[in-house]
Enzyme design. Structure first.
Site, PDB file in Angstrom:
ATOM      1  N   LYS A  39     -13.791  -0.130   7.465  1.00 17.37           N
ATOM      2  CA  LYS A  39     -12.716  -1.054   6.934  1.00 17.37           C
ATOM      3  C   LYS A  39     -12.945  -2.430   7.332  1.00 17.37           C
ATOM      4  CE  LYS A  39      -9.162  -2.749   5.195  1.00 17.37           C
ATOM      5  NZ  LYS A  39      -8.787  -2.743   3.666  1.00 17.37           N
TER       6      LYS A  39
ATOM      7  N   GLY B 145      -7.161 -16.784   2.795  1.00 17.02           N
ATOM      8  CA  GLY B 145      -5.660 -16.301   3.029  1.00 17.02           C
ATOM      9  C   GLY B 145      -5.577 -14.951   2.878  1.00 17.02           C
TER      10      GLY B 145
ATOM     11  N   TYR C 104      -2.154 -17.257  -1.950  1.00 17.52           N
ATOM     12  CA  TYR C 104      -3.458 -17.383  -1.271  1.00 17.52           C
ATOM     13  C   TYR C 104      -4.452 -17.132  -2.201  1.00 17.52           C
ATOM     14  CZ  TYR C 104      -4.461 -12.295  -1.308  1.00 17.52           C
ATOM     15  OH  TYR C 104      -4.610 -10.894  -1.307  1.00 17.52           O
ATOM     16  N   LYS C 105      -4.380 -16.458  -3.365  1.00 19.60           N
ATOM     17  CA  LYS C 105      -5.377 -16.428  -4.471  1.00 19.60           C
ATOM     18  C   LYS C 105      -4.626 -16.614  -5.776  1.00 19.60           C
ATOM     19  CE  LYS C 105      -6.144 -11.630  -4.546  1.00 19.60           C
ATOM     20  NZ  LYS C 105      -7.372 -10.700  -4.517  1.00 19.60           N
TER      21      LYS C 105
ATOM     22  N   ARG D  78     -16.952 -10.197   4.005  1.00 15.39           N
ATOM     23  CA  ARG D  78     -16.481 -11.351   2.903  1.00 15.39           C
ATOM     24  C   ARG D  78     -16.157 -12.507   3.964  1.00 15.39           C
ATOM     25  NH1 ARG D  78     -15.747 -10.450  -2.474  1.00 15.39           N
ATOM     26  NH2 ARG D  78     -13.763 -11.644  -3.240  1.00 15.39           N
TER      27      ARG D  78
ATOM     28  N   VAL E 219      -7.819  -1.269  -1.787  1.00 17.79           N
ATOM     29  CA  VAL E 219      -7.508  -2.138  -2.977  1.00 17.79           C
ATOM     30  C   VAL E 219      -7.433  -3.540  -2.948  1.00 17.79           C
ATOM     31  CG1 VAL E 219      -6.662   0.037  -3.723  1.00 17.79           C
ATOM     32  CG2 VAL E 219      -5.006  -1.333  -2.340  1.00 17.79           C
TER      33      VAL E 219
ATOM     34  N   CYS F  56      -5.410  -9.689   4.812  1.00 20.22           N
ATOM     35  CA  CYS F  56      -6.618  -8.715   5.295  1.00 20.22           C
ATOM     36  C   CYS F  56      -7.843  -9.782   5.817  1.00 20.22           C
ATOM     37  CB  CYS F  56      -7.228  -8.272   4.118  1.00 20.22           C
ATOM     38  SG  CYS F  56      -5.683  -7.107   3.331  1.00 20.22           S
TER      39      CYS F  56
ATOM     40  N   THR G 254      -4.838  -1.023   8.482  1.00 16.83           N
ATOM     41  CA  THR G 254      -5.928  -1.362   9.201  1.00 16.83           C
ATOM     42  C   THR G 254      -5.731  -1.677  10.668  1.00 16.83           C
ATOM     43  OG1 THR G 254      -6.465  -2.451   6.957  1.00 16.83           O
ATOM     44  CG2 THR G 254      -7.952  -3.295   8.880  1.00 16.83           C
TER      45      THR G 254
ATOM     46  N   ILE H 165       0.750  -1.305  -0.058  1.00 21.95           N
ATOM     47  CA  ILE H 165      -0.033  -0.090  -0.195  1.00 21.95           C
ATOM     48  C   ILE H 165       0.844   1.228   0.110  1.00 21.95           C
ATOM     49  CG2 ILE H 165      -2.020   1.109   1.269  1.00 21.95           C
ATOM     50  CD1 ILE H 165      -2.551  -1.376   0.187  1.00 21.95           C
TER      51      ILE H 165
HETATM   52  N1  SAJ Z   1     -11.844 -16.519  -1.147  1.00 23.62           N
HETATM   53  C1  SAJ Z   1     -12.804 -17.544  -1.226  1.00 23.62           C
HETATM   54  N2  SAJ Z   1     -13.888 -17.191  -1.961  1.00 23.62           N
HETATM   55  C2  SAJ Z   1     -14.357 -16.275  -2.392  1.00 23.62           C
HETATM   56  C3  SAJ Z   1     -13.452 -15.156  -2.481  1.00 23.62           C
HETATM   57  C4  SAJ Z   1     -12.159 -15.313  -1.867  1.00 23.62           C
HETATM   58  O1  SAJ Z   1     -12.277 -18.601  -0.575  1.00 23.62           O
HETATM   59  O2  SAJ Z   1     -15.286 -16.255  -3.093  1.00 23.62           O
HETATM   60  C5  SAJ Z   1     -10.486 -16.490  -0.548  1.00 23.62           C
HETATM   61  C6  SAJ Z   1      -9.480 -16.107  -1.448  1.00 23.62           C
HETATM   62  O3  SAJ Z   1      -9.026 -17.334  -2.175  1.00 23.62           O
HETATM   63  C7  SAJ Z   1      -8.226 -15.498  -0.701  1.00 23.62           C
HETATM   64  C8  SAJ Z   1      -9.026 -14.917   0.337  1.00 23.62           C
HETATM   65  O4  SAJ Z   1     -10.621 -15.495   0.347  1.00 23.62           O
HETATM   66  O5  SAJ Z   1      -7.416 -16.720   0.035  1.00 23.62           O
HETATM   67  C9  SAJ Z   1      -8.921 -13.364   0.259  1.00 23.62           C
HETATM   68  O6  SAJ Z   1      -9.117 -12.991  -1.188  1.00 23.62           O
HETATM   69  P1  SAJ Z   1     -10.009 -11.646  -1.775  1.00 23.62           P
HETATM   70  O7  SAJ Z   1      -9.772 -11.601  -3.138  1.00 23.62           O
HETATM   71  O8  SAJ Z   1     -11.380 -11.971  -1.248  1.00 23.62           O
HETATM   72  O9  SAJ Z   1      -9.662 -10.544  -0.690  1.00 23.62           O
HETATM   73  P2  SAJ Z   1      -7.942  -9.740  -0.626  1.00 23.62           P
HETATM   74  O10 SAJ Z   1      -7.395 -10.409   0.820  1.00 23.62           O
HETATM   75  O11 SAJ Z   1      -7.209 -10.232  -1.632  1.00 23.62           O
HETATM   76  O12 SAJ Z   1      -8.413  -8.283  -0.654  1.00 23.62           O
HETATM   77  C10 SAJ Z   1      -9.343  -7.779   0.658  1.00 23.62           C
HETATM   78  C11 SAJ Z   1     -10.344  -7.096  -0.478  1.00 23.62           C
HETATM   79  N3  SAJ Z   1     -11.509  -6.885   0.494  1.00 23.62           N
HETATM   80  C12 SAJ Z   1     -12.916  -6.683   0.104  1.00 23.62           C
HETATM   81  O13 SAJ Z   1     -12.960  -7.259  -1.098  1.00 23.62           O
HETATM   82  C13 SAJ Z   1     -13.825  -6.602   0.959  1.00 23.62           C
HETATM   83  C14 SAJ Z   1      -9.697  -5.666  -0.732  1.00 23.62           C
HETATM   84  O14 SAJ Z   1     -10.714  -4.758  -1.439  1.00 23.62           O
HETATM   85  C15 SAJ Z   1      -9.159  -4.931   0.501  1.00 23.62           C
HETATM   86  O15 SAJ Z   1      -8.333  -3.837   0.171  1.00 23.62           O
HETATM   87  C16 SAJ Z   1      -7.978  -6.028   1.102  1.00 23.62           C
HETATM   88  O16 SAJ Z   1      -8.809  -7.375   1.537  1.00 23.62           O
HETATM   89  C17 SAJ Z   1      -7.502  -5.466   2.332  1.00 23.62           C
HETATM   90  O17 SAJ Z   1      -6.160  -4.890   1.948  1.00 23.62           O
HETATM   91  O18 SAJ Z   1      -7.782  -5.317   3.440  1.00 23.62           O
END
Ligand code: SAJ
Length: 485
Positions: free
Chosen positions: A248, A299, A380-381, A255, A197, A302, A134, A12
């Site tokens: 935040k 993972g 993690y993704k 999610r 983001v 966040c 955060t 960030i």
């Molecule tokens: N995941 C699932 N199922 C889904 C979506 C995600 O199992 O349907 C898993 C992913 O594989 C991963 C984890 O959840 O392991 C998190 O991935 P993500 O893409 O949902 O989120 P992050 O951690 O990469 O980013 C999040 C985002 N928050 C939201 O969408 C509410 C991002 O906008 C934030 O800025 C970020 O956290 C943060 O920095 O807080």
């Protein structure tokens, strides 16, 4: 030209510093890690993210961005350092209302505190300090402001009143915007401006997303808004600092709980022998339903972390948030169970034709020590190199602990991340008894794995397009329905 000092040059801080530098500010980016500073000074970038290198190089070349190990006087200080979970005391007990001991994790604020302390000697009247990291609700007002005030500067009387009466917590945006402004020239301005983001789309979202800015008083929020409006194209909403902190955390917790629900549905579907992926797709055809995807767990730095920051300040009233965290944390162990089921199923299939099989033998059909497991994905993704809190790494560790011979492959993740890592897909697949897909990287979405025994935790294998053959595919959340392909 205004000068900004950004503390923390990670996912960030670095793009934020570069963004301000390319929008007419003089920026000094500070990181305590000398290697990060050295790398950036060589024109290299230590984070793999689309567009990062070009932006950072442009900022450095313009002369508006410099990097250093120590902070220096500036007009604005932006703190963007990590806030992980506390180590060592990860699981902490707290007594619930009925005396039930609940286990929960707490934020490690040491980096925020150290960053704040490092700027105290440099603070001057009229400075704005923005916290982007955060943090648990209350941190800006109760932790950050007292440290900054060691400089001898004070936040405004309005901010003090809001802090002492707790009025901020009850303030609506309307109350907040009509709050009086008792500002004097020696005031210190402080705001929380959480980042939102998505890793993988950081630069695009940094500019386009709406922002929520929480000030300790109206003037601080307005100052921060004027600053961020220099590059943010989304709307900027102003509120109180503690509200912004909770907003935040609510976003990521929403999610996490949604994913936990999807994971629980996956376990139910496995019991029923139906395909949860199909069921979720159909349920999501309802105009007011949006169930996220199940998977091997949650993972990243966040979503797997932030819900605990809410639990930390209100453990007795957050059973849902705590349960969701535990459901998601339990998924890697479930993946290992699927691997064992896949091995057993394959073995029993092989044993079916053999006469005189030992029917009384209740031992697992497949001894772990002799099975080789190929793990595809460590990040993690999809399509990122980040392995923080990665459920894929947890699966590798659990398989190792069970005595399996593991070979892990991830085209995005540097070698040496886990001892079992190999540097090619072929090396991972060679002689594998089971292939587990843990991350849905683009490279894995079109894989031809027919003939292998596959555990697909991300629904990347299209079982409909494959004709029955020797292979076997167990999908997380679709155990029987997708048994053979
Ligand atoms: N995941 C699932 N199922 C889904 C979506 C995600 O199992 O349907 C898993 C992913 O594989 C991963 C984890 O959840 O392991 C998190 O991935 P993500 O893409 O949902 O989120 P992050 O951690 O990469 O980013 C999040 C985002 N928050 C939201 O969408 C509410 C991002 O906008 C934030 O800025 C970020 O956290 C943060 O920095 O807080």
């Amino acid at each position: 030209m205004k000068k900004i000092c950004v503390l923390g040059l990670g996912y960030i801080g670095l793009p934020t510093a570069a963004m301000f530098a390319t929008h007419g500010f003089q920026v000094v980016g500070v990181d305590i890690n000398e290697r990060v500073v050295e790398t950036l000074n060589k024109g290299e970038v230590h984070i793999h993210e689309p567009g990062f290198k070009t932006l950072v190089q442009a900022a450095l070349k313009s002369g508006n961005l410099r990097v250093a190990c120590e902070p220096e006087p500036a007009d604005v200080f932006i703190i963007a350092v990590p806030t992980p979970l506390r180590k060592g005391s990860e699981e902490q007990r707290s007594e619930g209302a009925e005396g039930n001991a609940a286990l929960h994790k707490k934020a490690d604020l040491s980096y925020v505190i150290a960053a704040a302390e490092s700027i105290v000697p440099h603070l001057r009247p009229g400075n704005l300090v923005v916290l982007e990291s955060t943090v648990p609700p209350g941190t800006t007002v109760e932790v950050l402001v007292p440290i900054l005030e060691r400089s001898g500067l004070r936040v405004s009387r309005e901010a003090e009143e809001m802090r002492s009466t707790g009025a901020g917590e009850q303030r609506s945006e309307e109350d907040f915007s009509s709050a009086p402004q008792h500002l004097c020239t020696s005031a210190l301005y402080v705001a929380h401006c959480p980042e939102r983001v998505l890793p993988g789309r950081i630069l695009e979202e940094l500019v386009r997303n709406d922002r929520v800015i929480g000030g300790v008083d109206r003037a601080s929020a307005e100052m921060a808004k004027a600053l961020y409006a220099s590059f943010v194209e989304g709307e900027i909403f102003l509120t109180y600092a503690t509200t912004a902190e909770l907003v935040k955390l609510m976003e990521n917790t929403y999610r996490d709980v949604n994913i936990a629900l999807a994971n629980e549905f996956a376990l139910v579907a496995e019991r029923l022998g139906i395909n949860v992926w199909e069921a979720i797709e159909l349920a999501n055809r309802h105009p007011r339903v949006n169930i996220l995807k199940p998977g091997p767990g949650v993972g990243g730095h966040c979503i797997a972390v932030d819900p605990w920051f809410i639990v930390q300040v209100a453990p007795e009233v957050t059973p849902l948030i705590q349960t969701a965290r535990r459901v998601n944390d339990s998924m890697p162990a479930h993946v290992v169970e699927l691997v064992k089921r896949a091995l057993d199923e394959q073995k029993s299939k092989g044993a079916e034709g053999q006469k005189g099989g030992d029917e009384n033998n209740s031992a697992p059909l497949y001894p772990c020590s002799s099975a080789r497991i190929a793990c595809l994905g460590l990040a993690y993704k999809a399509d990122v190199d980040d392995t923080r809190e990665s459920p894929a790494i947890k699966v590798v560790e659990l398989l190792r602990a069970e005595g399996f011979e593991v070979r892990a492959y991830d085209p995005h993740v540097p070698m040496g991340t886990v001892p079992e890592q190999v540097d090619s897909l072929e090396a991972a697949l060679n002689g594998a008894d089971v292939v587990v897909i843990l991350t849905d990287h683009a490279e894995f979405r079109e894989l031809e794995l027919r003939g292998y025994v596959v555990v697909d935790t991300r629904n990347v294998i299209n079982t409909h397009s494959h004709k029955p053959s020797q292979g076997l595919c167990l999908k997380l959340g679709g155990f029987k329905a997708c048994a053979r392909f």
